[in-house]
Design a protein around this motif. Structure first.
Motif, mmCIF file in Angstrom:
data_model
loop_
_atom_site.group_PDB
_atom_site.id
_atom_site.type_symbol
_atom_site.label_atom_id
_atom_site.label_comp_id
_atom_site.label_asym_id
_atom_site.label_seq_id
_atom_site.Cartn_x
_atom_site.Cartn_y
_atom_site.Cartn_z
ATOM 1 N N ARG A 81 -22.381 36.724 -69.739
ATOM 2 C CA ARG A 81 -23.085 37.827 -70.397
ATOM 3 C C ARG A 81 -23.140 39.054 -69.488
ATOM 4 O O ARG A 81 -23.059 40.192 -69.955
ATOM 5 N N ALA A 82 -23.267 38.835 -68.188
ATOM 6 C CA ALA A 82 -23.265 39.964 -67.251
ATOM 7 C C ALA A 82 -21.920 40.670 -67.262
ATOM 8 O O ALA A 82 -21.847 41.909 -67.117
ATOM 9 N N VAL A 83 -20.825 39.927 -67.431
ATOM 10 C CA VAL A 83 -19.501 40.546 -67.546
ATOM 11 C C VAL A 83 -19.454 41.470 -68.752
ATOM 12 O O VAL A 83 -18.904 42.574 -68.708
ATOM 13 N N LEU A 84 -20.042 41.025 -69.856
ATOM 14 C CA LEU A 84 -19.987 41.793 -71.105
ATOM 15 C C LEU A 84 -20.987 42.940 -71.138
ATOM 16 O O LEU A 84 -20.690 44.023 -71.653
ATOM 17 N N ASP A 85 -22.190 42.710 -70.601
ATOM 18 C CA ASP A 85 -23.275 43.687 -70.756
ATOM 19 C C ASP A 85 -23.647 44.399 -69.462
ATOM 20 O O ASP A 85 -24.503 45.292 -69.482
ATOM 21 N N GLY A 86 -23.050 43.999 -68.343
ATOM 22 C CA GLY A 86 -23.441 44.558 -67.050
ATOM 23 C C GLY A 86 -22.840 45.929 -66.789
ATOM 24 O O GLY A 86 -22.175 46.535 -67.638
ATOM 25 N N ALA A 87 -23.070 46.410 -65.583
ATOM 26 C CA ALA A 87 -22.595 47.728 -65.179
ATOM 27 C C ALA A 87 -21.869 47.624 -63.843
ATOM 28 O O ALA A 87 -22.203 46.777 -63.006
ATOM 29 N N GLU A 88 -20.883 48.481 -63.661
ATOM 30 C CA GLU A 88 -20.138 48.475 -62.404
ATOM 31 C C GLU A 88 -20.978 49.071 -61.281
ATOM 32 O O GLU A 88 -21.639 50.095 -61.459
ATOM 33 N N ARG A 89 -20.939 48.416 -60.139
ATOM 34 C CA ARG A 89 -21.602 48.929 -58.941
ATOM 35 C C ARG A 89 -20.569 49.016 -57.824
ATOM 36 O O ARG A 89 -19.834 48.061 -57.574
ATOM 37 N N ARG A 90 -20.513 50.185 -57.182
ATOM 38 C CA ARG A 90 -19.583 50.362 -56.073
ATOM 39 C C ARG A 90 -20.205 49.808 -54.793
ATOM 40 O O ARG A 90 -21.355 50.112 -54.461
ATOM 41 N N LEU A 91 -19.448 48.986 -54.087
ATOM 42 C CA LEU A 91 -19.945 48.296 -52.914
ATOM 43 C C LEU A 91 -19.078 48.612 -51.698
ATOM 44 O O LEU A 91 -17.880 48.889 -51.823
ATOM 45 N N ASP A 92 -19.704 48.541 -50.522
ATOM 46 C CA ASP A 92 -18.977 48.728 -49.271
ATOM 47 C C ASP A 92 -18.283 47.425 -48.874
ATOM 48 O O ASP A 92 -18.678 46.334 -49.293
ATOM 49 N N LEU A 93 -17.267 47.556 -48.034
ATOM 50 C CA LEU A 93 -16.627 46.395 -47.434
ATOM 51 C C LEU A 93 -16.080 46.783 -46.067
ATOM 52 O O LEU A 93 -16.103 47.945 -45.673
ATOM 53 N N LEU A 94 -15.607 45.768 -45.335
ATOM 54 C CA LEU A 94 -14.961 45.979 -44.044
ATOM 55 C C LEU A 94 -13.484 45.640 -44.183
ATOM 56 O O LEU A 94 -13.124 44.679 -44.846
ATOM 57 N N VAL A 95 -12.648 46.451 -43.544
ATOM 58 C CA VAL A 95 -11.207 46.196 -43.500
ATOM 59 C C VAL A 95 -10.809 46.072 -42.040
ATOM 60 O O VAL A 95 -11.152 46.940 -41.225
ATOM 61 N N ASP A 96 -10.087 44.975 -41.701
ATOM 62 C CA ASP A 96 -9.695 44.817 -40.300
ATOM 63 C C ASP A 96 -8.277 45.332 -40.072
ATOM 64 O O ASP A 96 -7.589 45.754 -41.017
ATOM 65 N N ASP A 97 -7.838 45.289 -38.818
ATOM 66 C CA ASP A 97 -6.541 45.864 -38.467
ATOM 67 C C ASP A 97 -5.366 44.990 -38.863
ATOM 68 O O ASP A 97 -4.211 45.339 -38.584
ATOM 69 N N PRO A 139 -6.861 32.190 -33.533
ATOM 70 C CA PRO A 139 -7.503 33.008 -32.495
ATOM 71 C C PRO A 139 -6.819 34.355 -32.296
ATOM 72 O O PRO A 139 -5.622 34.477 -32.498
ATOM 73 N N VAL A 140 -7.611 35.353 -31.903
ATOM 74 C CA VAL A 140 -7.115 36.692 -31.612
ATOM 75 C C VAL A 140 -7.734 37.158 -30.300
ATOM 76 O O VAL A 140 -8.791 36.689 -29.894
ATOM 77 N N GLY A 141 -7.079 38.100 -29.643
ATOM 78 C CA GLY A 141 -7.623 38.674 -28.425
ATOM 79 C C GLY A 141 -8.448 39.913 -28.686
ATOM 80 O O GLY A 141 -9.351 40.242 -27.914
ATOM 81 N N THR A 142 -8.172 40.589 -29.786
ATOM 82 C CA THR A 142 -8.952 41.761 -30.182
ATOM 83 C C THR A 142 -8.841 41.950 -31.683
ATOM 84 O O THR A 142 -7.832 41.581 -32.292
ATOM 85 N N ARG A 143 -9.880 42.477 -32.273
ATOM 86 C CA ARG A 143 -9.891 42.755 -33.710
ATOM 87 C C ARG A 143 -10.807 43.943 -33.958
ATOM 88 O O ARG A 143 -11.886 44.043 -33.382
ATOM 89 N N THR A 144 -10.349 44.832 -34.834
ATOM 90 C CA THR A 144 -11.130 46.022 -35.181
ATOM 91 C C THR A 144 -11.422 46.021 -36.671
ATOM 92 O O THR A 144 -10.515 45.777 -37.489
ATOM 93 N N TRP A 145 -12.678 46.274 -37.017
ATOM 94 C CA TRP A 145 -13.090 46.388 -38.415
ATOM 95 C C TRP A 145 -13.565 47.813 -38.687
ATOM 96 O O TRP A 145 -14.267 48.420 -37.864
ATOM 97 N N VAL A 146 -13.190 48.332 -39.848
ATOM 98 C CA VAL A 146 -13.597 49.669 -40.276
ATOM 99 C C VAL A 146 -14.379 49.544 -41.576
ATOM 100 O O VAL A 146 -13.934 48.863 -42.518
ATOM 101 N N ALA A 147 -15.547 50.172 -41.635
ATOM 102 C CA ALA A 147 -16.368 50.145 -42.848
ATOM 103 C C ALA A 147 -15.856 51.181 -43.840
ATOM 104 O O ALA A 147 -15.529 52.307 -43.461
ATOM 105 N N ARG A 148 -15.799 50.789 -45.103
ATOM 106 C CA ARG A 148 -15.364 51.701 -46.163
ATOM 107 C C ARG A 148 -16.432 51.739 -47.247
ATOM 108 O O ARG A 148 -16.773 50.721 -47.849
ATOM 109 N N GLU A 149 -16.912 52.927 -47.501
ATOM 110 C CA GLU A 149 -18.013 53.118 -48.448
ATOM 111 C C GLU A 149 -17.507 53.088 -49.880
ATOM 112 O O GLU A 149 -16.519 53.741 -50.222
ATOM 113 N N GLY A 150 -18.206 52.313 -50.720
ATOM 114 C CA GLY A 150 -17.875 52.262 -52.150
ATOM 115 C C GLY A 150 -16.428 51.894 -52.419
ATOM 116 O O GLY A 150 -15.835 52.387 -53.386
#
Length: 305
Positions: free
Chosen positions: A127-143, A285-296
């Motif tokens: 029902r939420a799929v049918l009657d709900g509303a879209e909300r823009r959310l943040d996420l993280l993207v790594d390298d 395993p990794v030796g380094t990893r970078t994450w960047v925040a992306r709004e909406g």
């Protein structure tokens, strides 16, 4: 991949949504809870003017169905892994910004879905799929072009180890139960127990999940903690306003140490090779990893209000 096209007449159901739906049912959901999948399909088919249902047999068919969705709004029926797979595919196709994803959580792992505000009952979620509303959310993207919707945890938390299945009947298992029907079977069972008791016990562990680590954590170029300070763990989560929230838990001796916190758009973790959990996936395993925040950066259909 099986496809079933169903439609609801707008005259028979005046309240039906006019936008067509593409319902992609993850195979894990079908195996885990076929009844919830059936209920979700029935509710969605009755509530939309046109619904196309796809039943992929694996990840490749899952990806193909999303790529060929056309103007249909994608609806994923599955657990956290299916949700992450769909968001990752849309991100790598550079179609995430213009696509609102809908999800009916069904399956064994639903912690991420709950944290995002999705109902976990089949009827309420549909029902939420049918009657709900879209909300823009943040996420993280790594390298490595991986996405994070909920949290990154370094080191990853141990995975629960399910108990071994009991293969023998209870009557045959205990010393007071009836003897096996065949004497040779009793001999084999005795030999197995003897060999098992002579081997050292083994504990199932996720590599890198226990102990401490020495890591350098940098937030927008400023060092929050360096390699000379051992830490028990690091957590990154998408925050509001396109910022990543960072919490570092230093190793405590005696009194509990106060966590170090910061927020920024870019977070880099480096040090000895480490593993981490990104939502439901253990990476490294990794030796380094970078994450960047992306709004909406992505849209999710949530219950109205």
């Amino acid at each position: 991949m099986a496809e079933v096209a169903t439609s609801a007449s707008s005259s028979a159901n005046p309240s039906a949504r006019s936008d067509p739906l593409l319902v992609v049912v993850d195979p894990v959901a079908r195996r885990a809870d076929g009844e919830s999948v059936r209920i979700a399909k029935d509710v969605l088919s009755a509530g939309a003017s046109h619904t196309k249902v796809c039943l992929p047999d694996g990840p490749e068919e899952f990806a193909r169905a999303l790529r060929r969705r056309g103007s249909r709004r994608p609806v994923v029926v599955g657990d956290d892994s299916a949700l992450l797979r769909a968001v990752t595919l849309l991100h790598r196709q550079r179609e995430l910004t213009g696509c609102a994803l809908s999800v009916v959580p069904v399956g064994p792992v639903l912690g991420l879905a709950r944290s995002l505000g999705l109902p976990t009952g089949a009827v309420a979620a549909a029902r939420a799929v049918l009657d709900g509303a879209e909300r823009r959310l943040d996420l993280l993207v790594d390298d490595s072009d991986g996405v994070v919707l909920g949290a990154v945890r370094i080191p990853p938390a141990p995975l629960p180890v399910p108990p071994a299945p009991v293969r023998a009947k209870a009557a045959d298992a205990g010393p007071g139960g009836p003897a096996p029907a065949h004497p040779w079977l009793r001999t084999c069972q005795s030999l197995v127990r003897t060999l098992a008791s002579s081997r050292p016990a083994r504990t199932a562990l996720v590599p890198g999940a226990a102990g401490t680590a020495r890591l350098r954590v940098e937030v927008d170029g400023a060092t929050l903690v360096d390699l000379d300070q051992p830490v028990e763990g690091v957590t990154l989560t998408p925050g509001a306003g396109g910022l990543a929230l960072v919490e570092v838990r230093p190793l405590s001796v005696g009194a509990e140490a106060t966590p170090l916190t910061a927020s920024g758009r870019t977070v880099t973790v480096s040090g000895a090779h480490f593993r981490y959990r990104a939502d439901a996936v253990v990476c490294g395993p990794v030796g380094t990893r970078t994450w960047v925040a992306r709004e909406g950066a992505w849209g999710l259909t949530l219950p109205a209000g």
